[in-house]
Motif scaffolding. Structure first.
Motif, PDB file in Angstrom:
ATOM      1  N   LYS A 123     -13.183  -2.613  -6.309  1.00 45.30           N
ATOM      2  CA  LYS A 123     -13.550  -3.205  -5.107  1.00 45.30           C
ATOM      3  C   LYS A 123     -13.828  -4.521  -5.311  1.00 45.30           C
ATOM      4  CE  LYS A 123     -14.733   0.786  -2.388  1.00 45.30           C
ATOM      5  NZ  LYS A 123     -16.000   1.523  -1.585  1.00 45.30           N
ATOM      6  N   GLU A 124     -13.395  -5.360  -4.229  1.00 43.46           N
ATOM      7  CA  GLU A 124     -13.735  -7.004  -4.369  1.00 43.46           C
ATOM      8  C   GLU A 124     -12.916  -7.698  -5.755  1.00 43.46           C
ATOM      9  OE1 GLU A 124     -17.796  -8.157  -3.569  1.00 43.46           O
ATOM     10  OE2 GLU A 124     -17.842  -6.855  -1.759  1.00 43.46           O
ATOM     11  N   HIS A 125     -12.009  -7.104  -6.223  1.00 41.02           N
ATOM     12  CA  HIS A 125     -11.366  -7.637  -7.272  1.00 41.02           C
ATOM     13  C   HIS A 125      -9.892  -7.662  -6.843  1.00 41.02           C
ATOM     14  CE1 HIS A 125     -14.441  -8.042  -9.961  1.00 41.02           C
ATOM     15  NE2 HIS A 125     -14.936  -6.777  -9.652  1.00 41.02           N
ATOM     16  N   SER A 126      -9.034  -8.596  -7.496  1.00 38.35           N
ATOM     17  CA  SER A 126      -7.555  -8.552  -7.105  1.00 38.35           C
ATOM     18  C   SER A 126      -6.679  -7.287  -7.377  1.00 38.35           C
ATOM     19  CB  SER A 126      -7.108  -9.843  -7.830  1.00 38.35           C
ATOM     20  OG  SER A 126      -6.979  -9.813  -9.167  1.00 38.35           O
ATOM     21  N   ALA A 127      -7.205  -6.358  -8.385  1.00 35.77           N
ATOM     22  CA  ALA A 127      -6.332  -5.342  -8.584  1.00 35.77           C
ATOM     23  C   ALA A 127      -6.452  -4.148  -7.445  1.00 35.77           C
ATOM     24  CB  ALA A 127      -6.951  -4.554  -9.725  1.00 35.77           C
ATOM     25  N   ALA A 128      -7.547  -4.360  -6.917  1.00 37.43           N
ATOM     26  CA  ALA A 128      -7.574  -3.569  -5.238  1.00 37.43           C
ATOM     27  C   ALA A 128      -6.618  -3.893  -4.275  1.00 37.43           C
ATOM     28  CB  ALA A 128      -9.008  -3.593  -4.973  1.00 37.43           C
ATOM     29  N   LEU A 129      -6.274  -5.282  -4.417  1.00 39.04           N
ATOM     30  CA  LEU A 129      -5.300  -5.886  -3.407  1.00 39.04           C
ATOM     31  C   LEU A 129      -3.942  -5.340  -3.876  1.00 39.04           C
ATOM     32  CD1 LEU A 129      -6.822  -9.348  -2.624  1.00 39.04           C
ATOM     33  CD2 LEU A 129      -7.126  -7.426  -1.450  1.00 39.04           C
ATOM     34  N   ILE A 130      -3.681  -5.464  -5.218  1.00 34.67           N
ATOM     35  CA  ILE A 130      -2.377  -4.980  -5.542  1.00 34.67           C
ATOM     36  C   ILE A 130      -1.964  -3.578  -5.484  1.00 34.67           C
ATOM     37  CG2 ILE A 130      -0.808  -4.785  -7.862  1.00 34.67           C
ATOM     38  CD1 ILE A 130      -2.542  -7.191  -8.922  1.00 34.67           C
ATOM     39  N   ARG A 131      -2.919  -2.608  -5.639  1.00 38.31           N
ATOM     40  CA  ARG A 131      -2.945  -1.221  -5.566  1.00 38.31           C
ATOM     41  C   ARG A 131      -2.887  -1.111  -3.938  1.00 38.31           C
ATOM     42  NH1 ARG A 131      -4.256   2.232  -9.282  1.00 38.31           N
ATOM     43  NH2 ARG A 131      -5.511   0.927 -10.600  1.00 38.31           N
ATOM     44  N   GLY A 132      -3.568  -1.654  -3.093  1.00 39.54           N
ATOM     45  CA  GLY A 132      -3.755  -1.307  -1.648  1.00 39.54           C
ATOM     46  C   GLY A 132      -2.312  -1.878  -0.836  1.00 39.54           C
ATOM     47  N   VAL A 133      -1.714  -2.899  -1.483  1.00 38.82           N
ATOM     48  CA  VAL A 133      -0.292  -3.125  -1.062  1.00 38.82           C
ATOM     49  C   VAL A 133       0.571  -2.201  -1.298  1.00 38.82           C
ATOM     50  CG1 VAL A 133       1.492  -4.850  -1.213  1.00 38.82           C
ATOM     51  CG2 VAL A 133      -0.964  -5.799  -0.691  1.00 38.82           C
ATOM     52  N   ALA A 134       0.691  -1.806  -2.628  1.00 39.03           N
ATOM     53  CA  ALA A 134       1.738  -0.815  -2.916  1.00 39.03           C
ATOM     54  C   ALA A 134       1.308   0.369  -2.338  1.00 39.03           C
ATOM     55  CB  ALA A 134       1.257  -0.542  -4.551  1.00 39.03           C
ATOM     56  N   ALA A 135       0.133   0.888  -1.840  1.00 45.43           N
ATOM     57  CA  ALA A 135       0.058   2.159  -1.075  1.00 45.43           C
ATOM     58  C   ALA A 135       0.441   1.796   0.316  1.00 45.43           C
ATOM     59  CB  ALA A 135      -1.604   2.328  -1.015  1.00 45.43           C
ATOM     60  N   ALA A 193       2.046  -8.424   6.620  1.00 45.05           N
ATOM     61  CA  ALA A 193       0.890  -8.815   7.048  1.00 45.05           C
ATOM     62  C   ALA A 193      -0.110  -7.687   7.152  1.00 45.05           C
ATOM     63  CB  ALA A 193       0.965  -9.808   8.163  1.00 45.05           C
ATOM     64  N   GLN A 194       0.371  -6.709   7.902  1.00 44.74           N
ATOM     65  CA  GLN A 194      -0.558  -5.623   8.320  1.00 44.74           C
ATOM     66  C   GLN A 194      -0.704  -4.564   7.138  1.00 44.74           C
ATOM     67  OE1 GLN A 194       2.011  -4.062  11.239  1.00 44.74           O
ATOM     68  NE2 GLN A 194       0.768  -4.248  12.740  1.00 44.74           N
ATOM     69  N   ILE A 195       0.160  -4.638   5.944  1.00 39.13           N
ATOM     70  CA  ILE A 195       0.029  -3.873   4.828  1.00 39.13           C
ATOM     71  C   ILE A 195      -1.046  -4.764   4.139  1.00 39.13           C
ATOM     72  CG2 ILE A 195       1.024  -3.473   2.378  1.00 39.13           C
ATOM     73  CD1 ILE A 195       3.494  -2.628   4.090  1.00 39.13           C
ATOM     74  N   GLY A 196      -1.061  -6.188   3.993  1.00 38.30           N
ATOM     75  CA  GLY A 196      -2.047  -6.924   3.434  1.00 38.30           C
ATOM     76  C   GLY A 196      -3.484  -6.771   3.847  1.00 38.30           C
ATOM     77  N   GLN A 197      -3.439  -6.663   5.350  1.00 37.37           N
ATOM     78  CA  GLN A 197      -4.954  -6.387   5.934  1.00 37.37           C
ATOM     79  C   GLN A 197      -5.430  -4.848   5.545  1.00 37.37           C
ATOM     80  OE1 GLN A 197      -4.941  -5.029   9.860  1.00 37.37           O
ATOM     81  NE2 GLN A 197      -6.934  -5.977  10.445  1.00 37.37           N
ATOM     82  N   TYR A 198      -4.461  -4.086   5.507  1.00 41.35           N
ATOM     83  CA  TYR A 198      -4.749  -2.370   5.143  1.00 41.35           C
ATOM     84  C   TYR A 198      -5.269  -2.667   3.572  1.00 41.35           C
ATOM     85  CZ  TYR A 198      -4.143   2.139   3.087  1.00 41.35           C
ATOM     86  OH  TYR A 198      -4.169   3.425   2.402  1.00 41.35           O
ATOM     87  N   ALA A 199      -4.834  -3.491   2.759  1.00 41.27           N
ATOM     88  CA  ALA A 199      -5.064  -3.546   1.328  1.00 41.27           C
ATOM     89  C   ALA A 199      -6.491  -3.899   1.166  1.00 41.27           C
ATOM     90  CB  ALA A 199      -4.347  -4.326   0.678  1.00 41.27           C
ATOM     91  N   CYS A 208     -11.798  -7.692   7.169  1.00 40.14           N
ATOM     92  CA  CYS A 208     -11.099  -8.738   7.663  1.00 40.14           C
ATOM     93  C   CYS A 208     -10.292  -8.534   8.848  1.00 40.14           C
ATOM     94  CB  CYS A 208     -10.172  -9.645   6.870  1.00 40.14           C
ATOM     95  SG  CYS A 208      -8.876  -8.743   6.424  1.00 40.14           S
ATOM     96  N   GLY A 209      -9.863  -9.341   9.909  1.00 39.96           N
ATOM     97  CA  GLY A 209      -9.057  -9.243  10.921  1.00 39.96           C
ATOM     98  C   GLY A 209      -7.508  -9.479  10.420  1.00 39.96           C
ATOM     99  N   LEU A 210      -6.592  -9.583  11.162  1.00 37.38           N
ATOM    100  CA  LEU A 210      -5.257  -9.548  10.784  1.00 37.38           C
ATOM    101  C   LEU A 210      -4.686 -11.188  10.915  1.00 37.38           C
ATOM    102  CD1 LEU A 210      -2.661  -8.094   9.847  1.00 37.38           C
ATOM    103  CD2 LEU A 210      -2.521  -7.722  12.438  1.00 37.38           C
TER     104      LEU A 210
END
Length: 434
Positions: A123-135, A193-199, A208-210
């Protein structure tokens, strides 16, 4: 798909010059971009080996033009992508591991895409964003796999230009390109963009918003109506600042973003607390006249700051729509007047010019005061983005630009004032024939 050696040769020989002009504008320093792209390919080779087949991807930062902190309550915004970006050199692997090394950071992000659930330690690290976008790609019916990537970014971190959103949509564009045949129908720019917000919401743990992701993903000057966040209405327009002899300046006030997450979250939380008192989920669902009639009761229930932040929401949604109308009508006087009004609303009502937890640090108000002094009724100035620290935006007449830059840089350090252009491309593969 060229290997690293071939790609560097193509760039050096000018094959990508036209692409650089499209991405960064007619006045781009092509030689500087050649050097930048070749350098990041060199870094990729040092980290992951030479001779590998690679592709290039780019995603821009963004500047908010109108609608400060309205997106998370289903409001209206006007935003534009800018000619600062994250560039990635990417090569797929067969290990189901995404490895991302970013220039200036020691650590490689290693993400196993066979495990696509949030990890507490990320959480609050870039790895979370990568995993979240993949999900998010998988949840939308897409495919994911491993890749090795080296990135470089000139999107100012923590500056209100949305470096995190640029990173998210860049990862989305990579997974779309490498594992989903670059299917821009199934994975449109808005979907990315929506996938990025989800991540960011679910994996990174930031509410955050979108707006940021949409502006970075779509590119150009866009108006976004978030009345239905699952299907935001995105309209594109264009703004010709040069015609009006205006430069867009973004000033990095060099403020610390440490411990500001709750300051950002409190705006959304307080706006939604007003909506809850009115029996709704977000302010967009609350009738404005009914809100004003209920202010005496709302003050007691949720406090005065929540009430004035709600007032900002209604006014800035209207302003964002009016700004878009002014751009389309090429009415620069109206545009500049609305920019200043929105800046005052953010400072006075939304109250995100500085954090009350660190009230001695007020770089944003200082930058705004200096802007007002230099411009003195000409051009426009406002805080932008999340606020509390970070950047301000100004539209500066050409004849005042040197004075403005000198004044700002004298206060915040050489190079603090950036003269930027609107970029017409969002998150895309960088190709010879783009």
């Amino acid at each position: 798909m060229a290997n690293t050696i071939e790609l560097k040769q193509q760039i050096q020989q000018g094959a990508y010059d036209a692409a650089f002009v499209k991405l960064y504008g007619a006045d781009v320093d092509v030689n500087a971009q050649r050097e930048r792209y070749i350098s990041v390919i060199d870094q990729f080779e040092n980290e992951f080996g030479s001779g590998r087949s690679v592709r290039l991807y780019s995603a821009p930062g963004r500047t908010e033009i109108g609608g400060n902190h309205t997106d998370h309550n289903n409001g209206v915004v006007l935003a534009g992508s800018v000619n600062l970006d994250i560039v990635a050199v990417v090569s797929p692997n067969e290990e189901n591991i995404i490895r991302v090394k970013s220039l200036g950071f020691e650590k490689i992000d290693d993400v196993d895409v066979t495990n696509l659930v949030p990890q507490e330690q990320e959480k609050e690290h870039s790895a979370a964003l990568i995993r979240g976008v993949a999900a998010g790609i998988v949840n939308a019916g897409g495919k994911v796999g491993g890749f090795d990537a080296y990135t470089t970014s000139n999107v100012l971190r923590g500056s209100g230009l949305s470096s995190s959103a640029a990173f998210e949509v860049c990862i989305g564009a990579i997974l779309r390109g490498e594992y989903n045949d670059n299917d821009t129908e199934k994975f449109s720019q808005v979907k990315i963009a929506q996938i990025g917000q989800y991540a960011e919401n679910v994996f990174f743990d930031k509410p955050c918003g979108l707006m940021d992701q949409t502006a970075c993903a779509v590119g150009g000057v866009i108006t976004i109506d978030f009345k239905d966040p699952a299907h935001p209405i995105v309209g594109q327009t264009s703004i010709d600042l040069a015609k009006h002899k205006l430069a867009m300046c973004i000033t990095d006030t060099k403020g610390s973003h440490a411990d500001l997450t709750d300051d950002y979250a409190a705006i959304r939380r307080e706006m939604e607390s007003v909506a809850e008192q009115m029996g709704k989920k977000v302010l967009r669902e609350v009738d404005e006249d009914a809100f004003y009639a209920a202010i005496p009761q709302l003050r007691k229930a949720v406090g005065d700051r929540a009430v004035v932040r709600a007032i900002h929401f209604y006014n800035d949604c209207r302003r964002a729509a009016a700004l878009c109308d002014a751009v389309r009508a090429d009415d620069m006087d109206a545009f500049l007047k609305l920019i200043v009004e929105g800046g005052h609303s953010s400072f006075e009502f939304n109250q995100n010019a500085y954090s009350i937890k660190n009230y001695k640090e007020q770089g944003v108000p200082i930058a705004l005061a200096l802007s007002q002094k230099v411009l003195n009724g000409r051009g426009a100035w406002r805080l932008q983005g999340g606020g509390f620290a970070g950047t301000i935006q100004a539209f500066v007449p050409y004849d005042l630009l040197d004075t403005y830059k000198a004044t700002i840089d004298a206060c915040f350090g050489e190079g603090s004032c950036h003269v930027l252009n609107i970029r017409n491309y969002g998150a895309v593969p960088v190709t010879v024939d783009m």
